[in-house]
Design a protein around this motif. Sequence first.
Motif: not given
Lengths: 306, 263
Positions: A72, A75-76, A98-100, A102-105, A108, A112, A147
């Motif tokens: 993790p 990959r960050a 957006i969702v991708y 968020r996978y990286f923390g 928001m 955006k 992405r």
Amino acid sequence: MAVIEAKDLTKRFGEFTAVDGISFEVAPGESFGLLGPNGAGKSTTMRMIGGTGLRTSGSLSVLGMDPERQGPEVRASLGVVPQSDNLDTELLVRDNLIVYGRYFGLPMREVKAKTETLLEFAQLVEKANAKVDDLSGGMKRRLTIARALINDPSIILLDEPTTGLDPQARHILWDRLFRLKEQGVTLVVTTHFMDEAEQLCDRLVVMDQGRIVAEGSPAALIRQYSTREVTELRFGASRNEALLAELASLAVRAEALPDRVLLYSDDGEALLEEVNRRGLHPLTSLVRRSSLEDVFLRLTGRSLIE
Amino acid sequence: MRAALSGLSSGRSWAVVERALRAIGRMNWLVILTGFFEPVLYLLAMGLGMGGMIGSIPGPDGRPMSYAAYIAPALMASSAMNGALIDSTFNVFFKIRFSKLYETMLSTSLGPADVAIGEIVMALLRGALYALGFLGVMGTMGLVTSWWALAMIPVALLIAFGFAALGMATTSFMRTFQQLDLVFLVMLPMFLLSSTLFPITVFPPVVQWLIMALPLWHGIELMRQLSVGILTPMTFVHVGYFVVLGVVGAIAVTLRLRKLFLR
């Protein structure tokens, strides 16, 4: 200091050795290419760099970390563009980004703002609310690359980035990748397109059957494994082979293919004159600069390996 | 041990839930609703229809209760199971084998435990949604007689958690859609036999023991006890069963995801 450092990296799947003790380093900001025919071990190497493939032996360090144990964390700072687009078809184009993120923390607000920038970068602003399935192949590829940039990666892994795209889409993509390189992002690219390697890579290794068979800049590899120019002659299928011995004496290296003879030399025009002076008169002739493709075919052979 | 566990999580399961919520917004709601109506139809047909012919039946504390009140908590437990299992089997299968969603997630800084927990929570929410709707129907029909019934909501979550973890772990072993049919092959008999519509005392002891080993029976007994507000030592056995099922399942899913996608 190298951002990627592999030493005797090996990956076996049961009896099959996919990657066979390769060693290489990638410097920060460098654009590094892994070339090779299908099955050479390029994608397996990529997966190990991203920590989604576990190595059998050898050592590997990415940004000073072990991708296997600190997946993790590694990959960050990594952007991954896989061989086949794996966009989230249940989400709209914008939501994919957006969702991708968020996978990286990422917060928001940040995600955006970044999403709008990336939609512009990928020339997809008008498609922001479209379904992924409605995008063309080139658009999907650009979205996949956008992405991969959402977390501001310092290394981007691109596995055959332009396979299956038309020339326009490829050139747009190369342009985008070139801009990233200018920003100091390290690129690791696998490809079997020689023009792509020449366009994108500062330095590359040629892989064959899990091993590194050559390493250097595109120009250095051409110097080392080919000549400056190539003269292609066609005498008709029956005569190509027969004339090979005589032609070979004129060139640094000669190669007879079913449809033509390739003569490698430093001055192709002079060689062609000599051929004509001897009265051999090919049906057609072409003098061109040596390319990476000549190197590639010399190193990995002309027959299909699969 | 540390090495074996490293890289499993970055503590961001929430991002996985968030993704699912966004995806659900674009889903076909009709599909979601059918899962809710199934137990409601059972309640109306069996509870009111057949219940009128059956009359009353001994409840968890031995006192008689109406047939509808007897089967309602059982149907609520089944409802939680349905939602959790449909989500954690069919939807998860698609994501593992076809859309490569988990593979994509694992190429970000998410670890397999984040993905496992996030997806289990999502399946659990679906199960809980069904159960909550069903509790509303029960209340409307006057089948809720104790304040303990409010505890049926967290219990529905617990039951859904157990089934979601079990479903997802099982699905990770499946390779074809045909194998998924096994899920129905197990679900239907378990639904019919686990004291849903009649007490298991009608079976010979061996069969009873078998049923008591299955998760749904524990869920149903637990729900039924709460619906009338009776707690016994068995209550804690039922709760414990689902806690263990959920935790073991979640660990299994994490390890399976690692085996499938990090190799």
